[in-house]
Scaffold this motif. Structure first.
Motif, PDB file in Angstrom:
ATOM      1  N   ILE A 225       3.649  26.256  -6.131  1.00 13.70           N
ATOM      2  CA  ILE A 225       2.488  26.346  -5.272  1.00 13.70           C
ATOM      3  C   ILE A 225       2.239  24.976  -4.656  1.00 13.70           C
ATOM      4  O   ILE A 225       2.082  23.996  -5.366  1.00 13.70           O
ATOM      5  CB  ILE A 225       1.246  26.754  -6.087  1.00 13.70           C
ATOM      6  CG1 ILE A 225       1.552  27.967  -6.931  1.00 13.70           C
ATOM      7  CG2 ILE A 225       0.073  26.975  -5.179  1.00 13.70           C
ATOM      8  CD1 ILE A 225       0.737  28.035  -8.186  1.00 13.70           C
TER       9      ILE A 225
ATOM     10  N   MET B 221       1.265  21.197  -7.721  1.00 16.53           N
ATOM     11  CA  MET B 221       0.901  21.611  -9.076  1.00 16.53           C
ATOM     12  C   MET B 221       1.823  20.948 -10.096  1.00 16.53           C
ATOM     13  O   MET B 221       1.401  20.524 -11.154  1.00 16.53           O
ATOM     14  CB  MET B 221       1.017  23.123  -9.205  1.00 16.53           C
ATOM     15  CG  MET B 221       0.096  23.883  -8.295  1.00 16.53           C
ATOM     16  SD  MET B 221      -1.630  23.628  -8.751  1.00 16.53           S
ATOM     17  CE  MET B 221      -2.449  24.238  -7.299  1.00 16.53           C
TER      18      MET B 221
ATOM     19  N   TRP C   9      -7.002  35.372 -18.973  1.00 18.21           N
ATOM     20  CA  TRP C   9      -7.893  34.508 -18.181  1.00 18.21           C
ATOM     21  C   TRP C   9      -9.215  35.216 -17.900  1.00 18.21           C
ATOM     22  O   TRP C   9     -10.264  34.582 -17.841  1.00 18.21           O
ATOM     23  CB  TRP C   9      -7.245  34.138 -16.835  1.00 18.21           C
ATOM     24  CG  TRP C   9      -6.272  32.999 -16.844  1.00 18.21           C
ATOM     25  CD1 TRP C   9      -4.961  33.061 -16.472  1.00 18.21           C
ATOM     26  CD2 TRP C   9      -6.512  31.627 -17.194  1.00 18.21           C
ATOM     27  NE1 TRP C   9      -4.375  31.821 -16.573  1.00 18.21           N
ATOM     28  CE2 TRP C   9      -5.302  30.924 -17.011  1.00 18.21           C
ATOM     29  CE3 TRP C   9      -7.633  30.929 -17.645  1.00 18.21           C
ATOM     30  CZ2 TRP C   9      -5.179  29.557 -17.265  1.00 18.21           C
ATOM     31  CZ3 TRP C   9      -7.510  29.577 -17.902  1.00 18.21           C
ATOM     32  CH2 TRP C   9      -6.296  28.903 -17.715  1.00 18.21           C
TER      33      TRP C   9
ATOM     34  N   GLU D 225     -12.419  33.206 -18.899  1.00 16.65           N
ATOM     35  CA  GLU D 225     -13.383  32.626 -17.970  1.00 16.65           C
ATOM     36  C   GLU D 225     -14.811  33.015 -18.329  1.00 16.65           C
ATOM     37  O   GLU D 225     -15.732  32.210 -18.214  1.00 16.65           O
ATOM     38  CB  GLU D 225     -13.075  33.065 -16.542  1.00 16.65           C
ATOM     39  CG  GLU D 225     -11.916  32.307 -15.952  1.00 16.65           C
ATOM     40  CD  GLU D 225     -11.871  32.456 -14.454  1.00 16.65           C
ATOM     41  OE1 GLU D 225     -12.262  31.504 -13.763  1.00 16.65           O
ATOM     42  OE2 GLU D 225     -11.478  33.536 -13.979  1.00 16.65           O
TER      43      GLU D 225
ATOM     44  N   ALA E 225      -5.439  22.650 -16.145  1.00 16.77           N
ATOM     45  CA  ALA E 225      -5.641  23.943 -15.479  1.00 16.77           C
ATOM     46  C   ALA E 225      -6.842  23.878 -14.540  1.00 16.77           C
ATOM     47  O   ALA E 225      -6.819  24.436 -13.444  1.00 16.77           O
ATOM     48  CB  ALA E 225      -5.845  25.043 -16.518  1.00 16.77           C
TER      49      ALA E 225
ATOM     50  N   LYS F 234      -5.959  21.965 -11.375  1.00 17.72           N
ATOM     51  CA  LYS F 234      -5.113  22.791 -10.499  1.00 17.72           C
ATOM     52  C   LYS F 234      -5.960  23.799  -9.738  1.00 17.72           C
ATOM     53  O   LYS F 234      -5.745  24.045  -8.555  1.00 17.72           O
ATOM     54  CB  LYS F 234      -4.058  23.524 -11.324  1.00 17.72           C
ATOM     55  CG  LYS F 234      -2.921  22.638 -11.765  1.00 17.72           C
ATOM     56  CD  LYS F 234      -1.942  23.405 -12.629  1.00 17.72           C
ATOM     57  CE  LYS F 234      -0.843  22.493 -13.132  1.00 17.72           C
ATOM     58  NZ  LYS F 234      -0.064  23.135 -14.203  1.00 17.72           N
ATOM     59  N   ALA F 235      -6.928  24.372 -10.442  1.00 12.35           N
ATOM     60  CA  ALA F 235      -7.730  25.429  -9.827  1.00 12.35           C
ATOM     61  C   ALA F 235      -8.604  24.926  -8.684  1.00 12.35           C
ATOM     62  O   ALA F 235      -9.027  25.718  -7.845  1.00 12.35           O
ATOM     63  CB  ALA F 235      -8.586  26.112 -10.885  1.00 12.35           C
TER      64      ALA F 235
ATOM     65  N   GLY G 199      -6.021  24.982  -1.392  1.00 15.80           N
ATOM     66  CA  GLY G 199      -4.925  25.946  -1.296  1.00 15.80           C
ATOM     67  C   GLY G 199      -4.577  26.616  -2.600  1.00 15.80           C
ATOM     68  O   GLY G 199      -3.670  27.436  -2.666  1.00 15.80           O
ATOM     69  N   ALA G 200      -5.301  26.301  -3.671  1.00 14.42           N
ATOM     70  CA  ALA G 200      -4.954  26.893  -4.958  1.00 14.42           C
ATOM     71  C   ALA G 200      -5.519  28.295  -5.115  1.00 14.42           C
ATOM     72  O   ALA G 200      -5.017  29.089  -5.895  1.00 14.42           O
ATOM     73  CB  ALA G 200      -5.464  26.015  -6.091  1.00 14.42           C
ATOM     74  N   GLN G 201      -6.591  28.581  -4.396  1.00 15.55           N
ATOM     75  CA  GLN G 201      -7.231  29.885  -4.539  1.00 15.55           C
ATOM     76  C   GLN G 201      -6.969  30.721  -3.288  1.00 15.55           C
ATOM     77  O   GLN G 201      -6.795  30.164  -2.205  1.00 15.55           O
ATOM     78  CB  GLN G 201      -8.734  29.702  -4.744  1.00 15.55           C
ATOM     79  CG  GLN G 201      -9.097  28.942  -5.996  1.00 15.55           C
ATOM     80  CD  GLN G 201      -8.706  29.634  -7.284  1.00 15.55           C
ATOM     81  OE1 GLN G 201      -8.336  30.812  -7.282  1.00 15.55           O
ATOM     82  NE2 GLN G 201      -8.744  28.916  -8.381  1.00 15.55           N
ATOM     83  N   PRO G 202      -6.931  32.040  -3.448  1.00 10.31           N
ATOM     84  CA  PRO G 202      -6.713  32.868  -2.272  1.00 10.31           C
ATOM     85  C   PRO G 202      -7.852  32.676  -1.276  1.00 10.31           C
ATOM     86  O   PRO G 202      -8.996  32.476  -1.672  1.00 10.31           O
ATOM     87  CB  PRO G 202      -6.693  34.295  -2.823  1.00 10.31           C
ATOM     88  CG  PRO G 202      -7.170  34.220  -4.213  1.00 10.31           C
ATOM     89  CD  PRO G 202      -7.065  32.812  -4.679  1.00 10.31           C
TER      90      PRO G 202
END
Lengths: 180, 480
Positions: B10, B30, B226, B230, B450, B453-454, B458-461
């Motif tokens: 990613i 990432m 997850w 969460e 983690a 990264k989140a 651009g990491a999330q849709p």
């Protein structure tokens, strides 16, 4: 010992593509499948059709458990088992019971939440059928890895691989594991 | 998708000129993030590290010797005397508990407020919380005089047929501090699980793989997991928030429920909580400035993070300053002669030196943070963070010593100064704290991998995300 297929895997690297793929695999009727991601991807659980987690109820039960214990122990020791007059204060009053009530409610919630999380995720499980697969290992680093298990009703070696390829997965392959 | 490069995983793409300062510098992929944090664990242990560890461990050993000496001889070896029954032991207890509070604030409260910048510092701040609470527990345990009877503090059936006195704030304290330790440790460990799994797959050594493998409990990053994770994390953050407020409130009840002038005030709980967060942030700052230099984490712990933390230091410092002023006002306004007298004595009496050290460090020194340039001046913030640590320690000392050394009966007035044993124990708690922190910084992912990264761009849709229909970004990451 022989090598039996355990499922197929495919790699994705784009969060939008994996979300779309999740919806498609869900709509294709697969049930025994999963997506492994290095971090929680917003909305992916929904796209996969994961049911709402029960953990909130477990946590709430933990809160009640902690609170009940706190009230019970303070009332029973002070106002029932051994009444001791200390500075003329009541043997049990809800007012002075608040700090311990509060702390034990929090403690109960925390312990139940963590135990509940472990229970729902079946942690610890120090073995996974995919664990030796190189693609699968990338799921904790930088890749979204789809795994579809061989025991899914809709699974077929070729058809499932085709589906993943059609959805844009890279490096689609069958994973085998030694059966004991 | 052009954002995707098949071989590199990613990609994070800062496609547009960012409106806000980026939280991670250098636009890493990432894999870069995994490698950057993982390499800290993988790198060889250097002589410098071992020397530092040896130094802090000797401090710890010296403190533990002083503790041993206290336990086998009795707390008579401390400087406590008849009016002053609490000295450095309780000062240090409150100091260390307070230090811990910033960790919970960063991990829980900033999480609930969706302050994304917390991801760079939350892991180490939480570790700091746990180590600080360990120091605090040691202080209060020794203070009991006969620490081997610690279990008397718990309600359990015993041959004396007596129970804990739940009407006493000291009993509440036992519940508050132990709950705080347990919940902080659980929260920290839950946060660590995905990162330990990342390390399990990253490290090369077989032994390290085994250890991280066992500790990560077989985490695979499954989305089904997850999903539970969460929510669990959110609940833990949600309950930690009132917990952190309650713990220092309960600690302040140890003072306020008594009738001593200077202690018996309603401002204490919020005043203690603000002070705790203030001192904790200063300690986080001190440690972070060293860590980002030594471990080369400037990419993750940026000037923006430090700037934000300095703003919190300024805000909480002002709250503490307000509380100091309000204490004096109420002492006068209450018309209570003992109360007024103790406050005049606090500022101009035997312990005036401690009082003015406290005011200078806590109220005056953070005022430099009104200026952005100074909030981003690293040597300055290091100095200020040390000042605040010193000031907050003196705050607790002032509260304890000034009230106790002159109580209602002038015939029993006295003066308290610590003996070498108390000073050694205090140095020892720093040794223990720093040793644990050094071990943590070497063997545990110091940055929440983690979580970082989140929050990468651009990491999330994207919200209208149906990848095949959204306008794509071109190869170079420019808008198409």
């Amino acid at each position: 010992m022989s090598a039996a297929p355990v499922g197929v895997v495919g790699e994705f690297t784009d969060p939008n593509a994996i979300t779309t793929a999740a919806e498609q695999i869900r709509d294709a009727g697969y049930r025994k499948w999963d997506i492994h991601t290095p971090y929680p991807v917003h909305g992916l659980d929904k796209a996969m059709g994961v049911k709402r987690s029960l953990i909130t109820y477990i946590s709430f039960a933990g809160m009640l458990f902690g609170l009940t214990n706190a009230l019970a122990i303070q009332w029973w020791t002070g106002a029932f088992d051994y009444k001791l007059n200390i500075g003329g204060k009541g043997f049990f009053n809800w007012e002075w019971s608040m700090p311990v009530d509060f702390e034990l409610s929090i403690l109960g919630t925390a312990i139940f939440t963590v135990v509940g999380l472990f229970g729902l995720c079946k942690l610890p499980t120090w073995y996974n059928r995919y664990q030796d697969d190189l693609s699968f290992k990338k799921a904790t680093d930088d890749t979204f890895v789809v795994t579809i298990d061989v025991d899914d009703d809709r699974f077929s070696l070729e058809g499932t691989q085709d589906l993943l390829r059609r959805l844009g997965a890279a490096n689609v392959h069958v994973v085998t594991a030694a059966t004991h | 998708m052009s954002v995707v490069n098949e071989n590199q995983g990613i990609r994070s793409v800062a496609a547009y000129e960012p409106i806000r300062e980026p939280l991670v510098l250098g636009n890493p992929t990432m894999r870069d993030i995994t490698a950057r944090i993982g390499s800290i664990v993988e790198s060889k242990i250097t002589a410098k590290y071992l020397l530092t560890l040896a130094f802090t461990a000797s401090m710890a050993a010296w403190g533990l010797f002083a503790l041993y000496y206290t336990v086998v001889t009795g707390i008579g070896v401390w400087g406590l005397n008849n009016p002053v029954g609490w000295g450095w032991d309780i000062t240090n207890f409150v100091f260390w508990i307070g230090i811990g509070h910033a960790g919970t604030l960063i991990s829980a409260i900033l999480f609930l407020f969706r302050q994304k910048w917390r991801t760079a510092i939350n892991r180490s701040a939480e570790a700091m919380t746990i180590f600080a609470v360990i120091c605090a527990l040691m202080m209060v345990l020794t203070h009991t005089g006969r620490p081997w009877l610690f279990y008397w503090l718990m309600p359990f059936p015993n041959q004396m047929q007596m129970w804990v006195n739940f009407r006493s704030p000291l009993a509440w304290d036992v519940f508050a501090v132990n709950t705080y330790f347990a919940v902080s440790a659980l929260f920290w460990f839950v946060g660590l699980i995905p990162d330990l799994a990342t390390l399990r797959n990253y490290v090369r050594s077989e032994i390290a793989k085994k250890i991280y493998g066992v500790l990560s409990l077989g985490w695979t990053g499954s989305t089904r997991h997850w999903h539970h994770y969460e929510i669990a994390y959110l609940i833990l953050a949600g309950i930690s928030t009132p917990l952190v407020l309650s713990v220092h409130s309960v600690v302040s009840f140890d003072f306020t429920v008594g009738i001593m002038p200077g202690w018996h005030t309603t401002i204490f709980p919020p005043y203690f909580v603000a002070g705790a967060i203030f001192s904790g942030f200063a300690m986080v700052m001190t440690l972070m400035l060293i860590a980002r230099e030594v471990l080369d984490l400037k990419q993750f712990i940026t000037l923006k993070h430090l700037d934000n933390m300095n703003k919190i230091i300024l805000a909480t410092g002002m709250m503490v300053g307000y509380a100091y002023a309000m204490e004096f006002f109420i002492a006068w306004y209450s018309g209570n002669p003992w109360e007024s007298w103790i406050f005049v004595n606090r500022a101009f009496g035997d312990y005036a030196w401690a009082y003015w050290t406290m005011v200078t460090c806590n109220v005056v020194s953070p005022q430099v943070y009104w200026f952005k340039k100074l909030r981003r001046h690293i040597p300055l913030m290091f100095v200020i963070s040390i000042f605040v640590n010193i000031g907050m320690w003196f705050e607790r000392f002032t509260i304890i010593a000034t009230t106790l050394h002159h109580d209602f009966l002038p015939a029993s007035w006295g003066y308290y100064s610590p003996t070498w044993v108390e000073i050694s124990i205090f140095i020892g708690t720093f040794g223990i704290f720093l040793t644990l922190f050094l071990l943590f910084a070497k063997f545990v992912p110091v940055i929440a991998i983690a979580e970082v990264k989140a929050i990468m761009p651009g990491a999330q849709p994207s919200h209208h995300a149906h990848a095949h229909t959204t306008p794509t970004l071109s190869e170079k990451g420019q808008p198409a």
